[in-house]
Design a protein around this motif. Structure first.
Motif, PDB file in Angstrom:
ATOM      1  N   SER A   1       0.863  -1.181   0.000  1.00 13.11           N
ATOM      2  CA  SER A   1       0.000   0.000   0.000  1.00 13.11           C
ATOM      3  C   SER A   1       0.898   1.229   0.000  1.00 13.11           C
ATOM      4  O   SER A   1       2.098   1.127   0.245  1.00 13.11           O
TER       5      SER A   1
ATOM      6  N   THR B   1      -2.573   8.268   0.660  1.00 11.61           N
ATOM      7  CA  THR B   1      -3.707   8.194  -0.274  1.00 11.61           C
ATOM      8  C   THR B   1      -4.687   9.332   0.005  1.00 11.61           C
ATOM      9  O   THR B   1      -5.165  10.007  -0.922  1.00 11.61           O
TER      10      THR B   1
ATOM     11  N   GLU C   1       1.264   4.272  -4.045  1.00 11.19           N
ATOM     12  CA  GLU C   1       1.688   2.873  -4.128  1.00 11.19           C
ATOM     13  C   GLU C   1       2.955   2.752  -4.986  1.00 11.19           C
ATOM     14  O   GLU C   1       3.848   1.959  -4.697  1.00 11.19           O
TER      15      GLU C   1
ATOM     16  N   ARG D   1     -11.096   1.952  -2.383  1.00 13.01           N
ATOM     17  CA  ARG D   1     -10.310   2.191  -1.171  1.00 13.01           C
ATOM     18  C   ARG D   1     -10.044   0.894  -0.421  1.00 13.01           C
ATOM     19  O   ARG D   1     -10.918   0.041  -0.311  1.00 13.01           O
ATOM     20  N   GLY D   2      -8.836   0.768   0.069  1.00 13.27           N
ATOM     21  CA  GLY D   2      -8.457  -0.443   0.796  1.00 13.27           C
ATOM     22  C   GLY D   2      -8.178  -1.619  -0.131  1.00 13.27           C
ATOM     23  O   GLY D   2      -8.017  -2.754   0.316  1.00 13.27           O
TER      24      GLY D   2
ATOM     25  N   SER E   1      -5.713  -2.815  -1.768  1.00 14.73           N
ATOM     26  CA  SER E   1      -4.447  -3.548  -1.886  1.00 14.73           C
ATOM     27  C   SER E   1      -4.551  -5.002  -1.439  1.00 14.73           C
ATOM     28  O   SER E   1      -3.832  -5.867  -1.955  1.00 14.73           O
TER      29      SER E   1
HETATM   30  N1  ASP Z   1      -3.699   3.051  -0.289  1.00 12.67           N
HETATM   31  C1  ASP Z   1      -5.027   2.646  -0.654  1.00 12.67           C
HETATM   32  C2  ASP Z   1      -6.053   3.197   0.320  1.00 12.67           C
HETATM   33  O1  ASP Z   1      -5.670   3.864   1.257  1.00 12.67           O
HETATM   34  C3  ASP Z   1      -5.163   1.180  -0.822  1.00 12.67           C
HETATM   35  C4  ASP Z   1      -4.896   0.352   0.411  1.00 12.67           C
HETATM   36  O2  ASP Z   1      -4.306   0.838   1.364  1.00 12.67           O
HETATM   37  O3  ASP Z   1      -5.256  -0.815   0.416  1.00 12.67           O
HETATM   38  O4  ASP Z   1      -7.210   2.998   0.137  1.00 12.67           O
END
Ligand code: ASP
Ligand code: MG
Length: 483
Positions: A36, A42, A124, A204-205, A207
């Motif tokens: 990430s 982000t 990333e 979002r999230g 990764s």
């Molecule tokens: N950096 C991205 C986010 O904050 C993806 C991740 O962290 O999974 O959403």
């Protein structure tokens, strides 16, 4: 081969990056690492994009400076030499591209999803370069790979859908040869590439999802999600002090948990692992010796394992007096919700009373006013006679585990507990999979209900484990929020 994914807090500082690199290097080769952005970046990138769109040049410059500084502080950990220079140059190129993209946003006066994806990908990309350089510095050959060349997706910017076959071909062509040379591949999480080569993101999230997509493409033996909690917990420890680690989950249980709001895993993460039966392990970089949670096809027990709460939902009841209108009205309601990209968390239909009940995400819907006028329009257009009722501030409690399969007893026990606590149940259901029981309740009573269900089915923590609690509640940033 093994895929290891490190989340934002696990690469949140120079020390953390080095610790993550050491964890990766301790795994047998071949191995791929998915990273990430470092924590906070982000969100900062998104802020910069919004500032650019508003023409707030000063704000934007400050935000960009904060991003550059975070990256620089990790770069500073690399010893001087040609490798560090090369890495520094590539990072500078990414920062320059970021500024050009932001200028494009200012020019357009609009932060489009396409530009947003290109901009957020910077976090990333930089981290993959930093992690690969850190591994090389520790003596392990490593190479950064940007996933817009590997994870093939469609062009739904902001929440792209992966193309499995395309991803397998690209992973075979780009990642596999590097692994065969004995290199540790460090791939960016979160991002993919559309058919025309534009950078996309998986939401979002995302990764975690990147890690299982890469794992599936390369037929990995195991995917490890390294995060900031020692595995999946039986509840959010901020709400339930007795929450404890769950040692094992079946694929279905993990998917239901993620769907019903457990933040530790991105909801789409498990799916790629299911078809190839790839075990997924959730582990903590802060406590690497702890066993974590192992997710495999079968559930190891028929107990309820975890409870979750989803808040800010809207409860919608649609009464249809004429039976002939029921299916048509249901189709119209679902159609409108689909067009508005509103997630339906729960749907139930009692045909005898010609009533349909939905729990929908309220977040970006503008509340009941908006829902009712929108739905009344679509059903009136089709000349159905319906009565719509709408309640805001509803929460959904979910109790997840194979134990829910013993439907009637477990469900009545759960409803009994809520009644005893004075928490009215507005809607309830067992998922057809029999892996989750859910109850819609007034939001202000949700935490009390959650605690009571956890006490009843999971109970208090065995005494020896209490010691870990304090540390855990300190280290939860990544698993309860993204960014
Ligand atoms: N950096 C991205 C986010 O904050 C993806 C991740 O962290 O999974 O959403
Ligand atoms: Mg995460």
């Amino acid at each position: 081969m093994i895929v290891l994914k490190f989340g934002g807090t696990s690469v949140g500082s120079l020390e953390r990056v080095r610790e993550a690199a050491a964890i990766a290097a301790a795994q047998p080769a071949p191995r791929a690492v998915v990273v990430s952005a470092t924590s906070g970046v982000t969100n900062l990138l998104l802020d910069a994009g919004k500032q650019a769109a508003r023409g707030d040049r000063t704000g934007m410059a400050e935000t960009v400076a904060a991003i550059v500084e975070k990256h620089q502080s990790i770069l500073d950990g690399l010893p001087a030499g040609p490798d560090r220079n090369e890495t520094a140059n590539r990072i500078e190129d990414l920062h320059t591209a970021l500024e050009l993209n932001l200028a494009e946003v200012t020019l357009a006066g609009d932060f489009s999803a396409r530009l947003s994806d290109r901009i957020v990908a910077t976090g990333e990309k930089v981290m993959s370069l930093l992690m690969a350089a850190t591994l090389r510095d520790m003596g392990y050959p490593a190479e950064a790979v940007f996933a817009d060349r590997v994870i093939a997706t469609d062009a739904r910017f902001g929440s792209a859908r992966p193309d499995k076959d395309g991803t397998r071909e690209q992973a075979d062509a780009i990642v596999k040869p590097l692994l065969d040379e004995g290199k540790t591949v460090v791939m960016t999480g979160f991002i993919g590439g559309s058919p025309d080569g534009s950078t996309t993101t998986l939401g979002r999230g995302g990764s975690d999802y990147s890690a299982t997509l890469l794992g599936a493409a390369l037929h990995a033996d195991e995917v490890q999600i390294w995060t900031d909690v020692p595995g999946v917990l039986s509840a959010d420890p901020r709400l339930v002090a007795d929450a404890r680690e769950v040692p094992q989950l079946g694929f279905e249980e993990a998917q239901e948990l993620a769907h019903f709001g457990a933040k530790v895993l991105h909801p789409r993460t498990i799916r790629p692992a299911v078809a190839l039966d790839i075990p997924v392990r959730i582990l903590s970089t802060f406590a690497p010796q702890e066993p974590g949670t192992l997710v495999t096809r079968e559930s190891s027990s028929d107990e309820l394992k975890a409870v979750t709460v989803m808040k800010n939902l809207i409860l919608l009841t649609v009464d249809v007096p004429e039976l002939e209108d029921l299916s048509g009205a249901a189709a119209a309601v679902f159609g409108a919700l689909y067009e508005d990209r509103t997630e339906v968390v729960l749907a139930a239909q009692a045909s005898s009373r010609r009533r349909m009940t939905y729990l929908i995400e309220g977040g970006n819907y503008g509340g009941c006013n908006r829902v009712c006028s929108r739905l009344e329009d679509v059903v009136r257009e089709r000349e159905y006679e319906v009565e719509i009722r709408c309640t805001e501030d509803v929460a959904l409690l979910a109790a997840v585990g194979q134990g829910a399969a013993d439907q009637t007893r477990a469900l009545s026990r759960m409803l009994g507990v809520l009644q005893r606590e004075g928490v009215p149940v507005l809607a309830s259901n067992q998922q057809v999979s029999n892996v989750a029981m859910v109850a819609g309740v007034p939001q202000k009573l949700a935490d009390r209900g959650l605690l009571a269900i956890h006490d009843e089915f999971i109970g208090s923590r065995p005494s020896g484990v209490k010691l870990r609690r304090q540390r855990r509640s300190r280290l939860m940033a990544e698993s309860v929020q993204v960014g």
